[in-house]
Design an enzyme around this catalytic site. Sequence first.
Site, PDB file in Angstrom:
ATOM      1  N   SER A   1      -7.377 -17.629 -53.680  1.00  0.00           N
ATOM      2  CA  SER A   1      -6.437 -18.504 -52.584  1.00  0.00           C
ATOM      3  C   SER A   1      -6.746 -17.523 -51.156  1.00  0.00           C
ATOM      4  CB  SER A   1      -6.262 -19.940 -52.668  1.00  0.00           C
ATOM      5  OG  SER A   1      -5.228 -19.390 -53.299  1.00  0.00           O
TER       6      SER A   1
ATOM      7  N   ASP B   1       1.337 -24.948 -47.220  1.00  0.00           N
ATOM      8  CA  ASP B   1       1.369 -26.127 -48.558  1.00  0.00           C
ATOM      9  C   ASP B   1       1.710 -26.534 -49.537  1.00  0.00           C
ATOM     10  OD1 ASP B   1      -0.015 -24.493 -49.817  1.00  0.00           O
ATOM     11  OD2 ASP B   1      -1.979 -25.271 -49.106  1.00  0.00           O
TER      12      ASP B   1
ATOM     13  N   HIS C   1       0.401 -22.148 -50.595  1.00  0.00           N
ATOM     14  CA  HIS C   1      -0.233 -20.728 -49.739  1.00  0.00           C
ATOM     15  C   HIS C   1      -0.022 -20.588 -48.128  1.00  0.00           C
ATOM     16  CE1 HIS C   1      -3.167 -22.744 -52.063  1.00  0.00           C
ATOM     17  NE2 HIS C   1      -3.592 -21.799 -52.154  1.00  0.00           N
TER      18      HIS C   1
END
Length: 380
Positions: A35, A343, A346
């Site tokens: 990610s 969040d 990240h």
Amino acid sequence: MASYQALLTLTILLLLNVPLATPCNFPAIFNFGDSNSDTGGLSAAFGAAPPPNGETFFKRPAGRYSDGRLVIDFIANSLGLPYLNAYLDSIGTNFSHGANFATAGSTIRRENRTLFQSGYSPFSLDVQTWQFNQFTSRSQYAYEKGGVYKEILPTQDIYSKALYTFDIGQNDLTSGYFSNMTTREVIDYLPDLMQRFTNLVQAIYDLGARNFWIHNTGPIGCLPYVLVRVPTIAAKKDQIGCGKVFNEVAQLFNAKLKETVGQLRKELPSATLIYVDVYSVKYEMFKNPGKHGFENPLVSCCGHGGKYNYDVNVGCGATIRVNNTDILLGKSCPDPLKKVCWDGIHYTEAANRFIFEQIADGKYSDPPVPLNSACKSLQL
Ligand SMILES: *[C@@H]1O[C@H](CO)[C@@H](O)[C@H](O)[C@H]1NC(C)=O
Ligand SMILES: *[C@@H]1O[C@H](CO)[C@@H](O)[C@H](O)[C@H]1NC(C)=O
Ligand SMILES: *[C@@H]1O[C@H](CO)[C@@H](O)[C@H](O)[C@H]1NC(C)=O
Ligand SMILES: *[C@@H]1O[C@H](CO)[C@@H](O)[C@H](O)[C@H]1NC(C)=O
């Protein structure tokens, strides 16, 4: 006098065989990872990242787990290339300047449980390598058909000139901890991760890649999702409130990765392999937030309560349906530009921009080569 000095400097540089600051002009980027560099892969395959992801820069969800751009976006932009499309995305994509194989939740070694059980992506680094293999062979076939394919696919000569970027490993570390392994057990599988990483870089090299830019893994012990999900091990904090043990393991992973990249450099002499210490840049934001314009770095911007504004069951963008109306529970903060963590997992656009600005000039690279010159090894 000045020109004499310039001439002398030039001569010394030539004698030392230091590459002058002539940029490589990379025509494309092929990215592999999780990610940290997913620009839409997991969203394309398993459902879109919800709002408020993307709110700061794209003004809509854009397949990234962030309020805006990722480090890979700043990299592409600085090299004069378009933002990378995800290989898995079938809508409106254009791969003429590269492709992104990263997906959120990806690991170096395959997970044995599905995404729905473990939260980890089925597109592990080996699968990403197969996808790149298909990309190289099938795109040529399509390109030769002509028409729009000549616009949206690269030419064959691009692969050896492109930049190959990697950012993976974080999920391999959390995967062990989230399945209740001890730190000893996690450390014991690091050599296996390195062996797999080596094999996959070699496979990508065999497909024509020559220029590798490899990020190490970040201080996972500073991220709310690790602190919240593994409270017993998180209890031992460092001076700035990060989980000490997790960061030690991340640093051990990084030491082994640096060694592995060094070994690959010997085995692949016609390749340029740059190891980039992203860990130190990320840790600096948690250590001296004020110096870089950040506040409360351990508290997420987007989330739902608790000490770190992170709730495992109510993620960023989570809603509940009341009286036929969706109510947003995982809300964003008033000023994401002052936050490091987006969040709980990240980084924010502001943090990603800071990381990019720090690493671009080669200060954190081994050997100390800037991003735009990562096609030449330093041979002192
Ligand atoms: C998956 O299962 C195999 C066989 O039991 C094991 O060797 C491997 O370590 C497992 N992988 C992970 C990520 O747990
Ligand atoms: C794809 O991108 C290239 C380079 O940015 C551009 O020249 C071309 O027009 C684009 N084609 C399509 C169909 O999007
Ligand atoms: C880990 O331990 C917790 C607490 O004992 C348990 O609820 C959870 O199911 C375990 N997770 C795994 C993957 O074994
Ligand atoms: C949902 O609607 C009912 C009936 O109109 C009302 O009593 C209730 O307060 C509403 N709930 C919320 C959370 O708005």
